[in-house]
Design an enzyme around this catalytic site. Structure first.
Site, mmCIF file in Angstrom:
data_model
loop_
_atom_site.group_PDB
_atom_site.id
_atom_site.type_symbol
_atom_site.label_atom_id
_atom_site.label_comp_id
_atom_site.label_asym_id
_atom_site.label_seq_id
_atom_site.Cartn_x
_atom_site.Cartn_y
_atom_site.Cartn_z
ATOM 1 N N HIS A 1 -34.948 -0.603 14.767
ATOM 2 C CA HIS A 1 -35.208 -1.244 13.462
ATOM 3 C C HIS A 1 -34.130 -0.910 12.443
ATOM 4 O O HIS A 1 -33.519 0.159 12.498
ATOM 5 C CB HIS A 1 -36.547 -0.750 12.875
ATOM 6 C CG HIS A 1 -37.752 -1.240 13.606
ATOM 7 N ND1 HIS A 1 -38.412 -2.401 13.273
ATOM 8 C CD2 HIS A 1 -38.416 -0.719 14.667
ATOM 9 C CE1 HIS A 1 -39.433 -2.579 14.090
ATOM 10 N NE2 HIS A 1 -39.472 -1.569 14.953
ATOM 11 N N HIS B 1 -44.963 -1.941 22.349
ATOM 12 C CA HIS B 1 -45.353 -2.661 21.119
ATOM 13 C C HIS B 1 -44.807 -4.089 21.113
ATOM 14 O O HIS B 1 -43.695 -4.354 21.586
ATOM 15 C CB HIS B 1 -44.857 -1.906 19.882
ATOM 16 C CG HIS B 1 -45.652 -0.669 19.609
ATOM 17 N ND1 HIS B 1 -45.160 0.394 18.880
ATOM 18 C CD2 HIS B 1 -46.916 -0.333 19.982
ATOM 19 C CE1 HIS B 1 -46.087 1.342 18.823
ATOM 20 N NE2 HIS B 1 -47.151 0.932 19.479
ATOM 21 N N ASP C 1 -38.013 3.094 19.042
ATOM 22 C CA ASP C 1 -38.636 3.607 17.819
ATOM 23 C C ASP C 1 -38.812 5.120 17.876
ATOM 24 O O ASP C 1 -39.759 5.668 17.304
ATOM 25 C CB ASP C 1 -39.993 2.930 17.584
ATOM 26 C CG ASP C 1 -39.848 1.463 17.199
ATOM 27 O OD1 ASP C 1 -38.707 0.981 17.046
ATOM 28 O OD2 ASP C 1 -40.894 0.799 17.046
ATOM 29 N N ASP D 1 -43.506 -5.929 18.917
ATOM 30 C CA ASP D 1 -42.205 -6.180 18.288
ATOM 31 C C ASP D 1 -41.045 -5.644 19.132
ATOM 32 O O ASP D 1 -39.903 -5.591 18.662
ATOM 33 C CB ASP D 1 -42.168 -5.599 16.865
ATOM 34 C CG ASP D 1 -42.257 -4.087 16.838
ATOM 35 O OD1 ASP D 1 -43.150 -3.530 17.509
ATOM 36 O OD2 ASP D 1 -41.418 -3.455 16.156
ATOM 37 N N HIS D 2 -41.331 -5.267 20.387
ATOM 38 C CA HIS D 2 -40.265 -4.887 21.325
ATOM 39 C C HIS D 2 -40.330 -5.655 22.646
ATOM 40 O O HIS D 2 -39.359 -5.642 23.398
ATOM 41 C CB HIS D 2 -40.294 -3.364 21.580
ATOM 42 C CG HIS D 2 -40.033 -2.607 20.317
ATOM 43 N ND1 HIS D 2 -38.816 -2.043 20.020
ATOM 44 C CD2 HIS D 2 -40.818 -2.410 19.226
ATOM 45 C CE1 HIS D 2 -38.869 -1.507 18.802
ATOM 46 N NE2 HIS D 2 -40.077 -1.716 18.308
ATOM 47 N N HIS E 1 -40.652 0.454 24.807
ATOM 48 C CA HIS E 1 -42.088 0.751 24.705
ATOM 49 C C HIS E 1 -42.869 -0.543 24.543
ATOM 50 O O HIS E 1 -42.290 -1.603 24.399
ATOM 51 C CB HIS E 1 -42.377 1.777 23.598
ATOM 52 C CG HIS E 1 -42.120 1.303 22.200
ATOM 53 N ND1 HIS E 1 -40.859 0.992 21.737
ATOM 54 C CD2 HIS E 1 -42.960 1.089 21.141
ATOM 55 C CE1 HIS E 1 -40.932 0.629 20.478
ATOM 56 N NE2 HIS E 1 -42.196 0.665 20.084
ATOM 57 N N HIS F 1 -43.756 8.381 19.410
ATOM 58 C CA HIS F 1 -44.177 7.128 18.756
ATOM 59 C C HIS F 1 -45.275 6.486 19.607
ATOM 60 O O HIS F 1 -46.315 6.077 19.093
ATOM 61 C CB HIS F 1 -42.946 6.231 18.623
ATOM 62 C CG HIS F 1 -43.219 4.872 18.071
ATOM 63 N ND1 HIS F 1 -43.629 4.661 16.782
ATOM 64 C CD2 HIS F 1 -43.120 3.631 18.636
ATOM 65 C CE1 HIS F 1 -43.777 3.346 16.577
ATOM 66 N NE2 HIS F 1 -43.473 2.708 17.688
HETATM 67 FE FE FE Z 1 -40.965 -1.248 16.480
HETATM 68 ZN ZN ZN Z 2 -43.018 0.577 18.022
#
Ligand code: FE
Ligand code: ZN
Length: 257
Positions: free
Chosen positions: A171, A58, A133, A60-61, A56, A114
């Site tokens: 995570h 975001h 996530d 942090d990915h 996805h 998410h």
């Molecule tokens: Fe994440």
């Molecule tokens: Zn995420």
């Protein structure tokens, strides 16, 4: 082993995954939150990176994507639905598409909730699921864009996979998830045993991934939202499956354990 999976810890609590198809050496990286640790790991393995797989959009990915493309000439695959907000895609994927990694092959699962465009990658032959996530060890992602109904359908789709399927999530949230799970499901023996085990792993500095679909079905309070003991505690006896799930999700958002 047809597909080897190496965990690469990124940022504070993210996991990225280095995948190598043992038959052809074709290599991919799932969810590069940052580049430097991934560059180091790929170089240590001979410098081959063919693909980046994104679950996805975001940061942090995806944040390491451009640097990995520049360093190794990797191609990028991700959700067609999110092509406008992902790094430039060489393959745009949708539900039930197949992604070939050398001789290994993943089925693409749409898993919104998410985010609306979230996808997961299921390597059926080896039984490896990369679910970003959506599903966490004893937890699930927050409903940032999707609604409870979308997330519940996504989780139900994952829960229906073979119990031995390994769950590689985005995570390391497991200890906090276990505390919340125990608060809702304290009599669950499988959960109590799993909570002790993950505490031991984290004390030793080890990851709690992979879990399995079977373990998640036995211990994850989001997948178990419809169980009588959890319904009784949440006040959702007689409510729909979606509403029972939504109540657990709201309780987790408020939980300070
Ligand atoms: Fe994440
Ligand atoms: Zn995420």
């Amino acid at each position: 082993m047809t597909l080897s999976v190496e965990i690469v810890p990124l940022l504070a609590d993210n996991y990225g995954y280095l995948l190598v198809d043992g038959r052809t050496g074709t290599t991919a990286f799932v969810d590069p939150a940052e580049a430097a640790p991934v560059v180091a790991r790929v170089r240590a393995r001979g410098g081959r990176l063919d693909w980046i797989l994104l679950t996805h959009h975001h940061g942090d990915h995806v944040a390491g994507t451009a640097e990995l493309v520049a360093a190794f000439g990797a191609k990028v695959a991700g959700a067609a639905a999110d092509a406008h907000r992902l790094p430039p895609l060489d393959r745009a994927l949708a539900e039930d598409d197949r992604f070939e990694l050398g001789a290994a092959s993943a089925r693409v699962l749409a898993t919104p909730g998410h985010t609306t465009g979230h996808v997961s990658y299921l390597f059926e032959e080896s039984g490896d699921l990369f679910c970003g996530d959506t599903l966490f060890v004893m937890g699930c992602g927050r409903l940032i864009e999707g609604d409870a109904e979308a997330m519940w359908r996504s989780l139900a789709k994952l829960a229906a996979l073979p119990p031995a399927t390994r769950v590689w999530c985005g995570h390391e949230y497991t200890l906090a998830n276990a505390r919340f799970a125990l608060s809702l499901d304290p009599e669950n023996e499988a959960l109590r045993a799993r909570a002790v085990e993950v505490e031991r792993l984290r004390m030793a500095g080890r990851p709690t991934v992979p879990s399995t679909i079977g373990e998640e079905r036995a211990t994850n309070p989001f997948l178990r939202a419809g169980e009588p003991a959890i319904r009784a505690r949440m006040g959702t006896v007689g409510a729909s499956a979606v509403e029972a799930f939504a109540a657990v999700r709201r309780a987790k958002d408020r939980f300070r354990g």
